[in-house]
Write a protein that holds these residues in place. Structure first.
Motif, PDB file in Angstrom:
ATOM      1  N   THR A 186       0.972  -1.634  -0.383  1.00  0.00           N
ATOM      2  CA  THR A 186      -0.136   0.473  -0.045  1.00  0.00           C
ATOM      3  C   THR A 186       0.574   1.488   0.051  1.00  0.00           C
ATOM      4  O   THR A 186       0.342   2.317  -0.909  1.00  0.00           O
ATOM      5  N   VAL A 187       1.847   1.348   0.838  1.00  0.00           N
ATOM      6  CA  VAL A 187       2.558   2.672   0.880  1.00  0.00           C
ATOM      7  C   VAL A 187       3.749   2.472   0.087  1.00  0.00           C
ATOM      8  O   VAL A 187       4.523   4.191   0.040  1.00  0.00           O
ATOM      9  N   LEU A 190       1.519   0.729  -4.308  1.00  0.00           N
ATOM     10  CA  LEU A 190       0.416   1.451  -5.107  1.00  0.00           C
ATOM     11  C   LEU A 190       0.335   2.714  -5.418  1.00  0.00           C
ATOM     12  O   LEU A 190       0.289   3.213  -6.683  1.00  0.00           O
ATOM     13  N   PRO A 191       1.414   3.558  -4.563  1.00  0.00           N
ATOM     14  CA  PRO A 191       2.031   4.616  -5.388  1.00  0.00           C
ATOM     15  C   PRO A 191       2.576   4.621  -6.714  1.00  0.00           C
ATOM     16  O   PRO A 191       2.193   5.892  -7.463  1.00  0.00           O
ATOM     17  N   TYR A 192       3.135   3.423  -6.326  1.00  0.00           N
ATOM     18  CA  TYR A 192       3.684   3.934  -7.934  1.00  0.00           C
ATOM     19  C   TYR A 192       2.553   3.144  -9.040  1.00  0.00           C
ATOM     20  O   TYR A 192       2.598   4.058 -10.591  1.00  0.00           O
ATOM     21  N   LEU A 193       1.766   2.227  -8.682  1.00  0.00           N
ATOM     22  CA  LEU A 193       0.675   1.801 -10.455  1.00  0.00           C
ATOM     23  C   LEU A 193      -0.081   3.425 -10.198  1.00  0.00           C
ATOM     24  O   LEU A 193      -0.762   3.260 -10.865  1.00  0.00           O
ATOM     25  N   MET A 194       0.197   3.815  -9.181  1.00  0.00           N
ATOM     26  CA  MET A 194      -1.403   5.508  -9.174  1.00  0.00           C
ATOM     27  C   MET A 194      -0.508   6.520 -10.283  1.00  0.00           C
ATOM     28  O   MET A 194      -1.332   6.269 -11.210  1.00  0.00           O
ATOM     29  N   ALA A 195       1.005   6.470  -9.460  1.00  0.00           N
ATOM     30  CA  ALA A 195       1.776   6.939 -10.827  1.00  0.00           C
ATOM     31  C   ALA A 195       1.681   6.576 -12.374  1.00  0.00           C
ATOM     32  O   ALA A 195       1.403   7.392 -13.574  1.00  0.00           O
ATOM     33  N   CYS A 196       1.361   5.669 -12.387  1.00  0.00           N
ATOM     34  CA  CYS A 196       2.121   5.245 -13.354  1.00  0.00           C
ATOM     35  C   CYS A 196       0.117   5.041 -14.959  1.00  0.00           C
ATOM     36  O   CYS A 196       0.141   5.769 -15.515  1.00  0.00           O
ATOM     37  N   THR A 223       3.075  13.409  -8.653  1.00  0.00           N
ATOM     38  CA  THR A 223       1.812  12.918  -7.732  1.00  0.00           C
ATOM     39  C   THR A 223       3.104  11.507  -8.994  1.00  0.00           C
ATOM     40  O   THR A 223       2.375  10.941  -8.928  1.00  0.00           O
ATOM     41  N   VAL A 226       7.338   8.146  -9.645  1.00  0.00           N
ATOM     42  CA  VAL A 226       8.093   7.355  -9.140  1.00  0.00           C
ATOM     43  C   VAL A 226       7.436   6.765 -10.776  1.00  0.00           C
ATOM     44  O   VAL A 226       7.863   5.576 -10.483  1.00  0.00           O
ATOM     45  N   ALA A 227       6.616   7.109 -11.177  1.00  0.00           N
ATOM     46  CA  ALA A 227       6.330   6.349 -12.788  1.00  0.00           C
ATOM     47  C   ALA A 227       7.646   6.270 -13.252  1.00  0.00           C
ATOM     48  O   ALA A 227       7.337   5.848 -13.970  1.00  0.00           O
TER      49      ALA A 227
ATOM     50  N   MET B 194      -6.538  11.637  -7.004  1.00  0.00           N
ATOM     51  CA  MET B 194      -5.685  10.263  -6.794  1.00  0.00           C
ATOM     52  C   MET B 194      -5.567  10.767  -5.134  1.00  0.00           C
ATOM     53  O   MET B 194      -4.760   9.630  -5.171  1.00  0.00           O
ATOM     54  N   LEU B 198      -5.424   7.332  -2.534  1.00  0.00           N
ATOM     55  CA  LEU B 198      -3.866   6.989  -1.686  1.00  0.00           C
ATOM     56  C   LEU B 198      -4.360   6.796  -0.195  1.00  0.00           C
ATOM     57  O   LEU B 198      -3.995   6.315   0.744  1.00  0.00           O
ATOM     58  N   PHE B 220       5.053   7.329  -1.373  1.00  0.00           N
ATOM     59  CA  PHE B 220       4.277   7.771  -0.635  1.00  0.00           C
ATOM     60  C   PHE B 220       4.016   9.282  -0.382  1.00  0.00           C
ATOM     61  O   PHE B 220       2.951   9.945  -1.348  1.00  0.00           O
ATOM     62  N   ASP B 222       5.215  11.727  -1.959  1.00  0.00           N
ATOM     63  CA  ASP B 222       5.145  12.967  -3.049  1.00  0.00           C
ATOM     64  C   ASP B 222       3.528  12.565  -3.842  1.00  0.00           C
ATOM     65  O   ASP B 222       3.134  13.468  -4.296  1.00  0.00           O
ATOM     66  N   THR B 223       3.563  11.181  -3.813  1.00  0.00           N
ATOM     67  CA  THR B 223       1.944  11.216  -4.787  1.00  0.00           C
ATOM     68  C   THR B 223       1.082  11.315  -3.438  1.00  0.00           C
ATOM     69  O   THR B 223      -0.528  12.017  -3.816  1.00  0.00           O
ATOM     70  N   LEU B 259      -4.470  -1.479 -15.302  1.00  0.00           N
ATOM     71  CA  LEU B 259      -3.151  -1.758 -14.802  1.00  0.00           C
ATOM     72  C   LEU B 259      -3.406  -3.249 -13.720  1.00  0.00           C
ATOM     73  O   LEU B 259      -2.255  -3.878 -13.734  1.00  0.00           O
ATOM     74  N   ILE B 278       5.027   4.241 -20.153  1.00  0.00           N
ATOM     75  CA  ILE B 278       4.584   4.947 -19.034  1.00  0.00           C
ATOM     76  C   ILE B 278       6.201   5.359 -18.626  1.00  0.00           C
ATOM     77  O   ILE B 278       5.981   7.370 -18.207  1.00  0.00           O
TER      78      ILE B 278
END
Lengths: 287, 287
Positions: A186-187, A190-196, A223, A226-227, B194, B198, B220, B222-223, B259, B278
């Motif tokens: 989650t921490v 998940l932020p990686y996939l969200m950024a993607c 945001t 991390v993508a 988003m 999160l 996390f 940053d996102t 994804l 991406i």
């Protein structure tokens, strides 16, 4: 008897961002830092940057006299290395890794020969750029360094692992492997996939308009940062923590559905309640 | 005849983060900066911080001799102010705003009396903290300052708006209101939702575990940063750009579904193709 850190030879296998930075941070804190890399060129660079005392492309030679070996390769390479490295390690050697997921690593470590002391590790730091050129020991400073011992890991081995984490400026935190994988799902993953998803969305809709990139403010930049992470590393992470990542994605989708309905409703009072609670939570997370 | 910027009195209505910072940045570049705020205390603070030349809680008094008036309140307050401020403004006065959505603002501006020159504005900068205490003129430096003129806006008024943007270190960019709302819906408002999703996800699942907050890394942080944005401002934005925000959310949900299926599939080759594309896009966005 395990040697204390300052008398130990530490061999770091894999001289990328994480391994190269760790090696550099350990120099001076131990007897010698040896680097193992597939490529001669990488070793020469690490030597030129004073990150290691010496290096080799030969794994057997690199670990033969090591008191500590740290595997700093992508998770699925770590799994392969754990399966074959045992016989190469000297009696009482501490074998650690820096992989981002721990359940499968700790599972693989149970198969190591008796004479090896296994300890999973995951420093919570990094950069979106990978490779030795991006390495700098400072990335470990102030980071939490997760350690996941096995039932067979001795107190002494765990203590040496803690000392290693502290030597590079990190704070050791002992966690069960499954719990760490749930939390980082989650921490971190998940932020990686969200950024993607955000980058892919912009790429589909607004990117064709050249004005889009002139108006991008800090929000999008942060945001989506991390993508840009190393894809090989991320694939390894996603495939070795698939279950937890999918669970986290499911919760996130539910939250996005709720927020979508909230915006649709136009119900200002409820918007204020929901968004204020989230704002407050964020402030408590990072005071 | 409009006065050039250096001879103009500029009145900033609303001395929060954006208005206070703009006022401070304009001092020295124009004849005088007048601040209008509902609260006497805010004016005193702005004076103490040298952000304005003088201030008043009386709107009529504050704008009476203004050559330029900038509305720096939340979007829906701006809409109310546009509806009533017309008769208070002197002949030839340029009326701008700093609202994050522009279609409804420009629509409201069409109703302004003939003697007023209207110009929508949206500086692409900010902070997740709001209020005058957080104000600093430097936030405008290097930012894109979107300007959305109306058909009735004169060349001279637009030129003065551009000069104002440049005076605080921003780069003016003229856009149609609808186009700006479509673009910021994806590059600015979507990242906010988003980040909220999160934070809400972590709050539901990992937060009860105290270890979660020890292992949170930069990703996390940053996102999720913009989830701390001012709620009143964000509600105004979401309610005045509802349609574009909902469209952007829909595309994002589709990308997250893709994804999710990708992670489920475990198909390494396809993962590499999708995630590399991406990663490449992100690198091109921010070289």
């Amino acid at each position: 008897m395990m040697k204390p850190l300052n008398e130990a030879q530490i061999t770091v296998v894999g001289l990328g961002l994480m391994g190269g930075s760790l090696a550099g941070g350990l120099r001076g804190a131990c007897r010698a830092v040896v680097g193992v890399s597939r490529r001669e060129e990488t070793i020469e660079k690490a030597l030129a940057r004073d990150l290691i005392d010496r290096g080799t492309t030969d794994m057997a030679e690199g670990v033969r006299e090591a008191d500590v070996v740290v595997l700093a390769t992508p998770v699925r390479v770590i799994l392969q290395q754990i399966a074959t490295i045992g016989p190469l390690l000297p009696e009482g050697c501490l074998l650690m890794d820096l992989g981002s997921t721990k359940t499968k690593v700790v599972e693989a470590m149970t198969e190591l020969p008796e004479h090896v002391q296994p300890l999973g590790g995951h420093p919570m730091c990094g950069k979106e750029i990978s490779g030795l050129d991006a390495a700098e020991p400072a990335i470990y400073e102030g980071a939490t360094f997760i350690l996941t011992p096995l039932p067979r890991t001795s107190e002494q081995a765990l203590a040496l692992g803690r000392d290693l984490a502290r030597a590079v400026g990190s704070t050791p935190l002992v966690l069960e492997a499954e719990r760490q994988d749930f939390l980082v799902g989650t921490v971190s993953h998940l932020p990686y996939l969200m950024a993607c998803a955000l980058v892919a969305t912009a790429d589909d809709t607004t990117s064709p308009d050249p004005a889009a990139w002139k108006i991008v403010a800090g929000g999008f930049r942060d945001t989506s940062r991390v993508a840009g992470s190393d894809v090989t590393m991320m694939i390894d992470i996603l495939l070795t923590n698939q279950e937890e990542v999918l669970k986290a994605l499911d919760v996130l989708q539910g939250k996005l559905d709720e927020l979508t309905r909230l915006v649709e409703s136009g119900d200002e009072e409820r918007m204020r309640a929901v968004l204020s609670k989230i704002q407050q939570t964020r402030l408590e997370m990072f005071p």
